[in-house]
Motif scaffolding. Structure first.
Motif, PDB file in Angstrom:
ATOM      1  N   TYR A 178       0.821  -1.099   0.109  1.00 13.46           N
ATOM      2  CA  TYR A 178      -0.173  -0.075  -0.003  1.00 13.46           C
ATOM      3  C   TYR A 178       0.896   1.289  -0.037  1.00 13.46           C
ATOM      4  CZ  TYR A 178      -3.861  -3.076   0.958  1.00 13.46           C
ATOM      5  OH  TYR A 178      -4.847  -4.117   1.012  1.00 13.46           O
ATOM      6  N   TYR A 179       0.469   2.264  -0.782  1.00 10.57           N
ATOM      7  CA  TYR A 179       1.173   3.670  -0.772  1.00 10.57           C
ATOM      8  C   TYR A 179       0.278   4.607  -1.157  1.00 10.57           C
ATOM      9  CZ  TYR A 179       0.138   3.321  -6.048  1.00 10.57           C
ATOM     10  OH  TYR A 179      -0.294   3.211  -7.071  1.00 10.57           O
ATOM     11  N   SER A 180       0.630   5.892  -1.103  1.00  9.91           N
ATOM     12  CA  SER A 180       0.053   7.104  -1.342  1.00  9.91           C
ATOM     13  C   SER A 180       0.422   7.680  -2.662  1.00  9.91           C
ATOM     14  CB  SER A 180       0.456   8.308  -0.433  1.00  9.91           C
ATOM     15  OG  SER A 180       0.121   9.451  -0.740  1.00  9.91           O
ATOM     16  N   PRO A 181      -0.604   7.510  -3.785  1.00 10.56           N
ATOM     17  CA  PRO A 181      -0.164   8.126  -5.069  1.00 10.56           C
ATOM     18  C   PRO A 181       0.133   9.369  -5.193  1.00 10.56           C
ATOM     19  CG  PRO A 181      -2.263   6.714  -5.156  1.00 10.56           C
ATOM     20  CD  PRO A 181      -1.819   6.886  -3.681  1.00 10.56           C
ATOM     21  N   ALA A 182      -0.397  10.274  -4.126  1.00  9.34           N
ATOM     22  CA  ALA A 182      -0.055  11.630  -4.195  1.00  9.34           C
ATOM     23  C   ALA A 182       1.268  11.816  -3.603  1.00  9.34           C
ATOM     24  CB  ALA A 182      -0.882  12.453  -3.139  1.00  9.34           C
ATOM     25  N   SER A 183       1.984  11.073  -2.771  1.00  9.46           N
ATOM     26  CA  SER A 183       3.220  11.026  -2.234  1.00  9.46           C
ATOM     27  C   SER A 183       4.386  10.567  -3.557  1.00  9.46           C
ATOM     28  CB  SER A 183       3.554  10.211  -0.980  1.00  9.46           C
ATOM     29  OG  SER A 183       2.800  10.751  -0.030  1.00  9.46           O
ATOM     30  N   PHE A 184       3.769   9.403  -4.158  1.00  9.24           N
ATOM     31  CA  PHE A 184       4.576   9.190  -5.251  1.00  9.24           C
ATOM     32  C   PHE A 184       4.869  10.186  -6.193  1.00  9.24           C
ATOM     33  CE2 PHE A 184       4.893   4.096  -5.516  1.00  9.24           C
ATOM     34  CZ  PHE A 184       5.303   3.992  -4.178  1.00  9.24           C
ATOM     35  N   TRP A 228       5.005 -12.152   4.008  1.00  2.00           N
ATOM     36  CA  TRP A 228       6.295 -11.620   3.560  1.00  2.00           C
ATOM     37  C   TRP A 228       7.003 -12.940   2.652  1.00  2.00           C
ATOM     38  CZ3 TRP A 228       8.435  -7.189   2.125  1.00  2.00           C
ATOM     39  CH2 TRP A 228       7.842  -5.989   2.651  1.00  2.00           C
ATOM     40  N   VAL A 229       7.285 -13.926   3.637  1.00  5.94           N
ATOM     41  CA  VAL A 229       8.325 -15.140   3.362  1.00  5.94           C
ATOM     42  C   VAL A 229       7.393 -15.814   2.227  1.00  5.94           C
ATOM     43  CG1 VAL A 229       9.290 -17.158   4.058  1.00  5.94           C
ATOM     44  CG2 VAL A 229       9.246 -15.051   5.502  1.00  5.94           C
ATOM     45  N   GLU A 230       6.039 -16.241   2.294  1.00  6.24           N
ATOM     46  CA  GLU A 230       5.504 -16.979   1.218  1.00  6.24           C
ATOM     47  C   GLU A 230       5.344 -16.200   0.036  1.00  6.24           C
ATOM     48  OE1 GLU A 230       2.501 -18.729   4.608  1.00  6.24           O
ATOM     49  OE2 GLU A 230       1.764 -17.124   3.586  1.00  6.24           O
ATOM     50  N   ASP A 231       5.252 -14.996   0.162  1.00  5.84           N
ATOM     51  CA  ASP A 231       5.188 -14.024  -1.232  1.00  5.84           C
ATOM     52  C   ASP A 231       6.640 -14.437  -1.923  1.00  5.84           C
ATOM     53  OD1 ASP A 231       2.758 -13.068  -0.994  1.00  5.84           O
ATOM     54  OD2 ASP A 231       3.401 -11.334  -0.307  1.00  5.84           O
ATOM     55  N   LEU A 232       7.684 -14.347  -1.203  1.00 10.50           N
ATOM     56  CA  LEU A 232       9.200 -14.509  -1.793  1.00 10.50           C
ATOM     57  C   LEU A 232       9.406 -15.849  -2.299  1.00 10.50           C
ATOM     58  CD1 LEU A 232      10.982 -11.956  -2.411  1.00 10.50           C
ATOM     59  CD2 LEU A 232       9.200 -11.392  -0.873  1.00 10.50           C
ATOM     60  N   VAL A 233       8.842 -16.854  -1.468  1.00 13.29           N
ATOM     61  CA  VAL A 233       9.173 -18.062  -1.869  1.00 13.29           C
ATOM     62  C   VAL A 233       8.514 -18.475  -3.227  1.00 13.29           C
ATOM     63  CG1 VAL A 233       8.813 -20.623  -1.591  1.00 13.29           C
ATOM     64  CG2 VAL A 233       9.431 -19.147   0.322  1.00 13.29           C
ATOM     65  N   LEU A 234       7.235 -18.060  -3.441  1.00 11.02           N
ATOM     66  CA  LEU A 234       6.505 -17.965  -4.499  1.00 11.02           C
ATOM     67  C   LEU A 234       7.171 -17.548  -5.840  1.00 11.02           C
ATOM     68  CD1 LEU A 234       4.113 -19.392  -6.122  1.00 11.02           C
ATOM     69  CD2 LEU A 234       2.727 -17.286  -5.326  1.00 11.02           C
ATOM     70  N   ARG A 235       7.443 -16.261  -5.602  1.00 13.04           N
ATOM     71  CA  ARG A 235       7.838 -15.349  -6.589  1.00 13.04           C
ATOM     72  C   ARG A 235       9.341 -15.786  -7.116  1.00 13.04           C
ATOM     73  NH1 ARG A 235       3.871 -13.259  -4.253  1.00 13.04           N
ATOM     74  NH2 ARG A 235       2.901 -11.338  -4.635  1.00 13.04           N
ATOM     75  N   GLN A 236      10.297 -16.097  -6.132  1.00  9.30           N
ATOM     76  CA  GLN A 236      11.459 -16.315  -6.397  1.00  9.30           C
ATOM     77  C   GLN A 236      12.001 -17.941  -6.570  1.00  9.30           C
ATOM     78  OE1 GLN A 236      13.701 -14.928  -3.149  1.00  9.30           O
ATOM     79  NE2 GLN A 236      13.771 -12.648  -3.870  1.00  9.30           N
ATOM     80  N   HIS A 260       3.026  -3.529   3.666  1.00  9.23           N
ATOM     81  CA  HIS A 260       2.805  -4.905   3.094  1.00  9.23           C
ATOM     82  C   HIS A 260       1.553  -5.342   3.949  1.00  9.23           C
ATOM     83  CE1 HIS A 260       3.163  -9.329   2.745  1.00  9.23           C
ATOM     84  NE2 HIS A 260       3.576  -8.997   1.318  1.00  9.23           N
ATOM     85  N   GLN A 261       0.424  -6.076   3.163  1.00  7.06           N
ATOM     86  CA  GLN A 261      -0.669  -6.561   3.637  1.00  7.06           C
ATOM     87  C   GLN A 261      -1.428  -6.917   2.734  1.00  7.06           C
ATOM     88  OE1 GLN A 261      -1.715  -8.632   5.774  1.00  7.06           O
ATOM     89  NE2 GLN A 261      -0.842  -7.122   7.507  1.00  7.06           N
ATOM     90  N   GLY A 262      -2.594  -7.841   2.960  1.00 12.79           N
ATOM     91  CA  GLY A 262      -3.529  -8.584   2.041  1.00 12.79           C
ATOM     92  C   GLY A 262      -4.596  -7.625   1.698  1.00 12.79           C
TER      93      GLY A 262
END
Length: 446
Positions: free
Chosen positions: A160-166, A213-221, A291-293
């Motif tokens: 999650y992020y702020s579009p205005a800040s980006f 976090w770990v599951e995301d990286l195992v799946l992607r990497q 980072h979150q769902g």
């Protein structure tokens, strides 16, 4: 936050949109189980228990309003923050609800092991066959017998992020892991503050946000095959692929220059509640990335911006999100979770509730109340409460998405919601990665 476990078919969840079916529920008094009771259900009360609480519980209860008017059945949902730790004891002690909303296939298997879970009716099974991909049915089954239909879904691995800040910083959404780290450094340089915020604390059990976090990286990497083997217990936590995922997560979460914006240093992650970073990101701008769902958007219903307004979730709104990227751009491999509607009664009223909860009508009723999505392919994604959730719902309904169920939710409870969760807390507190991996793996011996 879900934790589900079942030994499942190792294939993609193939999901495709279909037209919403028009089902007439009021006349469905006949159940499919052993009771064969086709008498009147008007005035009957069906008790549902689960771990869903707060505003989400209120919306779940509201999802039954039209059904109650149509059938005369009263549906009473009771949320328990300690549900996962209490339900097996209650069931074994003869205090089972009519229906339990179970967030873990492993927990579902434990409940089936008590002998108290009723088999799914033919009507519910037909709906699952029609509206969900086969893998979802596998998660709700054991040894070839179908027990529990899926309910809602969530998609994990969002940043999650702020579009205005980006826009202010002149940065763009990253498409690879290396670009994400470059983005982090850029934000750090421009703000002089840690870009990331994270929280691992949960009243139910702390540490689970770290497993995502770990599951995301195992799946992607490491890829889907390694992910499947790891989730099944065949690839140990001490394997180099799993350690590499921990190392990548550590590049962010163990770096005091990167965390924990607005809360403290690395060790502040454990006592920070998992939902608090979103308030920091939206309300006061102290956190650039978290980072979150997809389920975190439920928090937006009660979170306010600095101006006291409900935040807008859109590419040009107050907050938006992108999928945590992998090594290569253009690949969409994601993990997620969901709940399973588990029956302990086979009376006619309960069977009507079970059938309703397996229909697109129930999914639509809940989705349009906000903060939720469904993998029911008959449900309408446009009813979701934000553009973000509509996109997330389309992802879980897309047959081209490489989707895997949350790995910790597929592991035995002694690991997935035991040693893995505890290991993440120890890791943040400074225990060396090799020792943490050995400790987590030891959970298979418990």
């Amino acid at each position: 936050m879900t934790a589900l476990r079942s030994r499942r078919r190792h294939g993609y969840i193939a999901l495709g949109l279909t037209a919403v079916a028009a089902l007439t529920l009021a006349g469905c008094a006949e159940g499919g189980g052993d009771s064969g009771d086709s008498g009147s259900v008007e005035g009957e009360t069906v008790e549902i228990a689960g771990g869903i609480t707060g505003s989400e519980a209120e919306n779940l209860q509201k999802s039954f309003e039209q059904f109650e008017k149509d059938t005369g059945i009263t549906v009473k949902y009771t949320g328990d923050k300690g549900f996962e730790g209490n339900i097996v004891t209650k069931v074994a002690g003869g205090s089972a609800p009519d229906i339990a909303i179970v967030p873990q296939p492993g927990l579902l298997r434990s409940l089936i092991g008590t002998g108290e879970v009723k088999e799914g009716t033919k009507e519910v099974e037909a709906n699952v066959d029609k509206y969900w991909a086969p893998a979802w049915k596998d998660y709700g089954s054991l040894d070839g017998t179908f027990y529990a239909a899926p309910m809602l879904a969530n998609l994990k691995g969002y940043v999650y992020y702020s579009p205005a800040s980006f826009a202010e910083w002149g940065v763009e959404v990253p498409t690879t892991w290396d670009e994400l780290l470059t983005l982090t450094d850029t934000i750090r340089e421009k703000t002089g503050e840690p870009p990331w915020c994270a929280g691992f604390f949960s009243e139910a059990a702390s540490g689970w946000p770290g497993t995502d976090w770990v599951e995301d990286l195992v799946l992607r990497q490491a890829g889907a095959d390694v992910y499947d083997s790891w989730a099944a217990g065949d690839t140990p936590f001490t394997d180099p692929d799993i350690e590499a995922a921990f190392d990548s997560v550590g590049d962010i979460l163990l770096n005091p220059d990167y965390v924990n914006a607005g809360f403290g240093d690395v060790k502040s992650i454990n006592p920070t509640a998992f939902g608090d970073p979103i308030a920091a990101a939206v309300a006061n701008g102290t956190c650039a990335l978290t980072h979150q769902g997809s389920f975190l958007t439920a928090n937006f219903l009660t979170t306010k911006t600095a101006d006291g307004e409900t935040p807008t979730i859109a590419p040009d709104g107050d907050i938006y999100a992108f999928i945590l990227p992998g090594p290569e751009a253009g690949e969409l491999a994601v993990e997620g979770g969901g709940e399973f509607v588990t029956p302990f009664s086979d009376d006619a009223a309960t069977q009507q509730v079970l059938e309703y909860m397996s229909t697109p009508e129930f999914a639509d009723a809940r989705v349009k109340l906000g903060g939720a999505i469904s993998a029911n392919t008959g449900a309408d994604p446009s009813l979701a409460s934000s553009e973000f959730l509509t996109e997330a719902m389309k992802i879980v309904q897309d047959p081209n998405t490489v989707f895997r169920f949350d790995a910790s939710d597929l592991m035995p409870a002694t690991v997935g919601s035991g040693s893995f969760w505890r290991g993440m807390v120890d890791w943040i507190d400074g225990k060396p990665t090799p020792q943490v991996l050995e400790d987590i793996q030891a959970g298979y011996q418990d």
